[in-house]
Design a protein around this motif. Structure first.
Motif, PDB file in Angstrom:
ATOM      1  N   SER A  21       0.823  -1.218   0.000  1.00 39.37           N
ATOM      2  CA  SER A  21       0.000   0.000   0.000  1.00 39.37           C
ATOM      3  C   SER A  21       0.854   1.264   0.000  1.00 39.37           C
ATOM      4  CB  SER A  21      -0.938   0.023   1.216  1.00 39.37           C
ATOM      5  OG  SER A  21      -1.811  -1.056   1.207  1.00 39.37           O
ATOM      6  N   LEU A  22       1.984   1.241  -0.694  1.00 42.10           N
ATOM      7  CA  LEU A  22       2.849   2.416  -0.729  1.00 42.10           C
ATOM      8  C   LEU A  22       2.149   3.596  -1.379  1.00 42.10           C
ATOM      9  CD1 LEU A  22       6.201   0.679  -1.748  1.00 42.10           C
ATOM     10  CD2 LEU A  22       5.396   1.280   0.541  1.00 42.10           C
ATOM     11  N   ARG A  23       1.142   3.338  -2.202  1.00 40.95           N
ATOM     12  CA  ARG A  23       0.388   4.397  -2.876  1.00 40.95           C
ATOM     13  C   ARG A  23      -1.084   4.350  -2.487  1.00 40.95           C
ATOM     14  NH1 ARG A  23       4.223   2.013  -5.518  1.00 40.95           N
ATOM     15  NH2 ARG A  23       5.786   3.175  -6.679  1.00 40.95           N
ATOM     16  N   GLY A  24      -1.388   3.682  -1.364  1.00 39.99           N
ATOM     17  CA  GLY A  24      -2.758   3.624  -0.875  1.00 39.99           C
ATOM     18  C   GLY A  24      -3.624   2.571  -1.527  1.00 39.99           C
ATOM     19  N   GLU A  25      -2.995   1.567  -2.183  1.00 40.53           N
ATOM     20  CA  GLU A  25      -3.774   0.611  -2.958  1.00 40.53           C
ATOM     21  C   GLU A  25      -4.541  -0.389  -2.106  1.00 40.53           C
ATOM     22  OE1 GLU A  25       0.320   1.032  -5.052  1.00 40.53           O
ATOM     23  OE2 GLU A  25      -0.465   0.942  -3.024  1.00 40.53           O
ATOM     24  N   GLY A  26      -4.067  -0.677  -0.896  1.00 46.35           N
ATOM     25  CA  GLY A  26      -4.593  -1.803  -0.143  1.00 46.35           C
ATOM     26  C   GLY A  26      -3.804  -3.055  -0.482  1.00 46.35           C
ATOM     27  N   PRO A  27      -4.106  -4.177   0.183  1.00 46.46           N
ATOM     28  CA  PRO A  27      -3.355  -5.411  -0.065  1.00 46.46           C
ATOM     29  C   PRO A  27      -3.493  -5.911  -1.497  1.00 46.46           C
ATOM     30  CG  PRO A  27      -4.660  -5.567   1.954  1.00 46.46           C
ATOM     31  CD  PRO A  27      -5.121  -4.340   1.233  1.00 46.46           C
ATOM     32  N   GLY A  28      -2.484  -6.629  -1.969  1.00 48.38           N
ATOM     33  CA  GLY A  28      -2.515  -7.224  -3.303  1.00 48.38           C
ATOM     34  C   GLY A  28      -1.366  -6.750  -4.163  1.00 48.38           C
ATOM     35  N   PRO A  29      -1.191  -7.333  -5.351  1.00 47.66           N
ATOM     36  CA  PRO A  29      -0.064  -6.994  -6.229  1.00 47.66           C
ATOM     37  C   PRO A  29      -0.060  -5.516  -6.599  1.00 47.66           C
ATOM     38  CG  PRO A  29      -1.172  -8.984  -6.993  1.00 47.66           C
ATOM     39  CD  PRO A  29      -2.038  -8.389  -5.935  1.00 47.66           C
ATOM     40  N   SER A  30       1.069  -4.870  -6.416  1.00 43.86           N
ATOM     41  CA  SER A  30       1.164  -3.441  -6.695  1.00 43.86           C
ATOM     42  C   SER A  30       2.578  -3.099  -7.132  1.00 43.86           C
ATOM     43  CB  SER A  30       0.820  -2.634  -5.437  1.00 43.86           C
ATOM     44  OG  SER A  30       1.836  -2.789  -4.453  1.00 43.86           O
ATOM     45  N   LEU A  31       2.747  -1.880  -7.618  1.00 45.89           N
ATOM     46  CA  LEU A  31       4.092  -1.375  -7.818  1.00 45.89           C
ATOM     47  C   LEU A  31       4.810  -1.349  -6.474  1.00 45.89           C
ATOM     48  CD1 LEU A  31       3.429   1.685 -10.172  1.00 45.89           C
ATOM     49  CD2 LEU A  31       4.215  -0.588 -10.827  1.00 45.89           C
ATOM     50  N   GLY A  32       6.124  -1.480  -6.502  1.00 43.79           N
ATOM     51  CA  GLY A  32       6.893  -1.462  -5.271  1.00 43.79           C
ATOM     52  C   GLY A  32       7.703  -0.195  -5.142  1.00 43.79           C
ATOM     53  N   THR A  33       8.916  -0.318  -4.648  1.00 43.20           N
ATOM     54  CA  THR A  33       9.802   0.816  -4.461  1.00 43.20           C
ATOM     55  C   THR A  33      11.238   0.396  -4.741  1.00 43.20           C
ATOM     56  OG1 THR A  33      10.614   2.465  -2.881  1.00 43.20           O
ATOM     57  CG2 THR A  33      10.038   0.305  -1.992  1.00 43.20           C
ATOM     58  N   CYS A  34      12.024   1.332  -5.191  1.00 40.34           N
ATOM     59  CA  CYS A  34      13.454   1.070  -5.393  1.00 40.34           C
ATOM     60  C   CYS A  34      14.272   1.575  -4.219  1.00 40.34           C
ATOM     61  CB  CYS A  34      13.925   1.708  -6.702  1.00 40.34           C
ATOM     62  SG  CYS A  34      13.270   0.852  -8.161  1.00 40.34           S
ATOM     63  N   ILE A  48      19.400  -7.488 -10.419  1.00 39.67           N
ATOM     64  CA  ILE A  48      18.718  -7.089 -11.646  1.00 39.67           C
ATOM     65  C   ILE A  48      18.615  -5.571 -11.693  1.00 39.67           C
ATOM     66  CG2 ILE A  48      16.563  -7.210 -12.947  1.00 39.67           C
ATOM     67  CD1 ILE A  48      16.153  -9.996 -11.871  1.00 39.67           C
ATOM     68  N   GLN A  49      19.256  -4.983 -12.662  1.00 34.55           N
ATOM     69  CA  GLN A  49      19.276  -3.531 -12.813  1.00 34.55           C
ATOM     70  C   GLN A  49      18.823  -3.139 -14.225  1.00 34.55           C
ATOM     71  OE1 GLN A  49      19.823  -1.407 -10.399  1.00 34.55           O
ATOM     72  NE2 GLN A  49      20.504  -2.884  -8.833  1.00 34.55           N
ATOM     73  N   PRO A  50      18.155  -1.997 -14.406  1.00 36.86           N
ATOM     74  CA  PRO A  50      17.720  -1.113 -13.312  1.00 36.86           C
ATOM     75  C   PRO A  50      16.634  -1.765 -12.472  1.00 36.86           C
ATOM     76  CG  PRO A  50      16.735  -0.413 -15.371  1.00 36.86           C
ATOM     77  CD  PRO A  50      17.721  -1.507 -15.731  1.00 36.86           C
ATOM     78  N   CYS A  51      16.452  -1.247 -11.279  1.00 34.17           N
ATOM     79  CA  CYS A  51      15.435  -1.779 -10.372  1.00 34.17           C
ATOM     80  C   CYS A  51      14.068  -1.770 -11.061  1.00 34.17           C
ATOM     81  CB  CYS A  51      15.395  -0.925  -9.111  1.00 34.17           C
ATOM     82  SG  CYS A  51      13.947  -1.184  -8.072  1.00 34.17           S
ATOM     83  N   ALA A  75      11.096  -2.380  -9.656  1.00 35.43           N
ATOM     84  CA  ALA A  75       9.960  -2.270  -8.738  1.00 35.43           C
ATOM     85  C   ALA A  75       9.049  -1.089  -9.039  1.00 35.43           C
ATOM     86  CB  ALA A  75      10.462  -2.174  -7.296  1.00 35.43           C
ATOM     87  N   ASP A  76       9.588  -0.036  -9.647  1.00 33.38           N
ATOM     88  CA  ASP A  76       8.760   1.138  -9.939  1.00 33.38           C
ATOM     89  C   ASP A  76       7.880   0.961 -11.174  1.00 33.38           C
ATOM     90  OD1 ASP A  76       9.635   2.583  -7.782  1.00 33.38           O
ATOM     91  OD2 ASP A  76      11.222   3.621  -8.874  1.00 33.38           O
ATOM     92  N   THR A  77       8.137  -0.094 -11.937  1.00 27.93           N
ATOM     93  CA  THR A  77       7.397  -0.279 -13.184  1.00 27.93           C
ATOM     94  C   THR A  77       6.686  -1.624 -13.273  1.00 27.93           C
ATOM     95  OG1 THR A  77       9.431  -1.107 -14.237  1.00 27.93           O
ATOM     96  CG2 THR A  77       8.950   1.250 -14.471  1.00 27.93           C
ATOM     97  N   THR A  78       6.923  -2.515 -12.312  1.00 29.94           N
ATOM     98  CA  THR A  78       6.330  -3.857 -12.333  1.00 29.94           C
ATOM     99  C   THR A  78       5.422  -4.038 -11.125  1.00 29.94           C
ATOM    100  OG1 THR A  78       8.314  -4.742 -13.398  1.00 29.94           O
ATOM    101  CG2 THR A  78       6.817  -6.331 -12.378  1.00 29.94           C
ATOM    102  N   ALA A  79       4.220  -4.554 -11.335  1.00 25.40           N
ATOM    103  CA  ALA A  79       3.292  -4.832 -10.238  1.00 25.40           C
ATOM    104  C   ALA A  79       3.508  -6.265  -9.760  1.00 25.40           C
ATOM    105  CB  ALA A  79       1.852  -4.634 -10.679  1.00 25.40           C
ATOM    106  N   GLY A  80       3.611  -6.440  -8.470  1.00 23.68           N
ATOM    107  CA  GLY A  80       3.812  -7.774  -7.918  1.00 23.68           C
ATOM    108  C   GLY A  80       3.769  -7.754  -6.402  1.00 23.68           C
ATOM    109  N   LEU A  81       4.403  -8.741  -5.783  1.00 24.86           N
ATOM    110  CA  LEU A  81       4.384  -8.920  -4.332  1.00 24.86           C
ATOM    111  C   LEU A  81       5.779  -9.257  -3.832  1.00 24.86           C
ATOM    112  CD1 LEU A  81       1.238 -11.239  -4.156  1.00 24.86           C
ATOM    113  CD2 LEU A  81       1.306  -8.879  -3.314  1.00 24.86           C
ATOM    114  N   ASP A  82       6.127  -8.750  -2.647  1.00 20.13           N
ATOM    115  CA  ASP A  82       7.306  -9.285  -1.984  1.00 20.13           C
ATOM    116  C   ASP A  82       6.835 -10.312  -0.954  1.00 20.13           C
ATOM    117  OD1 ASP A  82       6.453  -7.849   0.252  1.00 20.13           O
ATOM    118  OD2 ASP A  82       8.116  -6.420   0.215  1.00 20.13           O
ATOM    119  N   CYS A  83       7.755 -10.831  -0.148  1.00 17.96           N
ATOM    120  CA  CYS A  83       7.387 -11.953   0.726  1.00 17.96           C
ATOM    121  C   CYS A  83       6.297 -11.589   1.719  1.00 17.96           C
ATOM    122  CB  CYS A  83       8.627 -12.500   1.442  1.00 17.96           C
ATOM    123  SG  CYS A  83       9.466 -11.319   2.531  1.00 17.96           S
TER     124      CYS A  83
END
Length: 361
Positions: free
Chosen positions: A230-243, A250-253, A255-263
């Motif tokens: 919920s870094l952008r207020g989305e609520g739980p679930g797959p979302s953009l992350g943060t670098c 894997i570079q460039p990071c 997380a700012d362009t791919t929606a997914g989940l961390d652990c």
């Protein structure tokens, strides 16, 4: 609403506001006695103060609350500007890139009028809208957001803008319906939206089967650093992350362009959609271990649906997995895991040696 609106749009919003005030329709409020609720006054009327804030009590607040409800809040419409209304104003302001001070001034009123107007009508996504995805805007998106909220797929402000929060909600809906998880609203998503019956989020004792099914629905979703928090207020679930803090190979990071989940984002989504529990409200693994719903257990006490954290001690952790139980086909103990950038959520043989917790409602 303002006299600048076309008559048909004013009528549409007026009916929607009436529904909000009387508890009828898609957006309902806990209705106070009609005799005690001040009649609504348009926010831009000269009868309303330039700035509405906590302590105000009049028809301007009645209108404010009704419009906030049309855009996703769940206020009692009573004409009293109290703490709940203050919080709803701040949430709306944050979602619309306004100063989140809880004061409904001219900028907030203008944005709220526009958002409420957009939310007041509906269209048929199947016949009146094309494919919808990130970047889309307008009434089709407002209707989509309204429908996704009824399915508890997100916590969306109905503003007609298809941004990260709406993308997350679409992916959650796709996961729950067994559809391809890509954030794109095509024929399959529209068919499911109109052909399925919304169900409330689970409550009461944790049903392990529902939690594990929720985790299973995310198999194949990319690992994303910060995804699901919920870094952008989305609520739980797959979302953009943060670098921020990303040190992956894997570079460039991505997380700012791919929606997914961390652990911990995966574990959060599994328990939110499977049990209605928001562990640590989007916090990291260590914060999850401190959540009141977690009880420490020994490894020997583990059972399906328990969580295992890895770190230097029980409350200083960096990774978490969800125990899935014994696979009947192989006899091996298994887990659901979002491991690292470059991999997807997977179902693999359990690793042990961490700190175990049981989750209860």
């Amino acid at each position: 609403m303002t006299t600048l609106l076309p008559a048909r749009r004013r009528l549409s919003l007026g009916l929607a506001l009436a529904a909000a005030l009387t508890g009828v329709g898609a957006y309902t409020a806990t209705a106070a006695s009609a005799a005690t609720v001040p009649a609504p006054i348009p926010l831009t009327s000269a009868a309303c103060p330039a700035n509405l804030q906590q302590g105000e009590a009049d028809g301007c607040v009645t209108q404010l609350q009704a419009e906030l409800n049309l855009t996703g809040a769940a206020l009692t419409v009573d004409g009293q500007f109290g703490p709940a209304t203050d919080s709803a104003v701040r949430a709306f302001q944050s979602a619309h890139q306004l100063t989140a001070d809880g004061i409904a001034g001219p900028a907030t009123k203008t944005a709220l009028d526009a958002a409420a107007t957009a939310a007041s009508g509906t269209v048929d996504l199947r016949t009146q809208c094309g494919t919808l995805q990130t970047g889309a805007s307008g009434q089709c998106v407002s209707t989509l957001q309204t429908m996704l909220n009824t399915f508890n797929a997100g916590r969306l402000v109905v503003d007609g803008r298809f941004g990260p929060a709406t993308d997350t909600a679409v992916r959650n809906f796709q996961a729950a319906q067994g559809l391809t998880i890509d954030g794109i609203v095509g024929t399959d998503v529209k068919t499911a939206l109109y052909g399925s019956t919304p169900a409330p989020l689970p409550s009461g004792p944790v049903d392990v089967t529902k939690v594990l099914n929720a985790a299973k629905s995310y198999l194949g979703v990319p690992y994303v650093w910060g995804g699901g928090h919920s870094l952008r207020g989305e609520g739980p679930g797959p979302s953009l992350g943060t670098c921020d803090g990303y040190t992956g190979s894997i570079q460039p990071c991505p997380a700012d362009t791919t929606a997914g989940l961390d652990c911990s984002g995966l574990v959060r989504a599994a328990f939110w959609f499977g049990a209605g529990l928001d562990l640590a409200n989007g916090g990291d693994t260590t914060e999850q271990t401190l959540d009141k719903h977690l009880t420490p257990i020994t490894e020997a006490q583990r059972r399906p649906g328990d969580v295992e954290y890895f770190g230097t001690d029980a409350h200083n952790t960096t990774h978490v997995v969800l125990y899935a139980g014994t696979d009947p086909a192989t006899g091996a103990d298994m887990m659901y895991e979002a491991k690292e950038t470059g991999t997807d959520v997977h179902y693999v043989t359990l690793r042990t040696g961490g700190y175990w917790y049981h989750v209860t409602a």
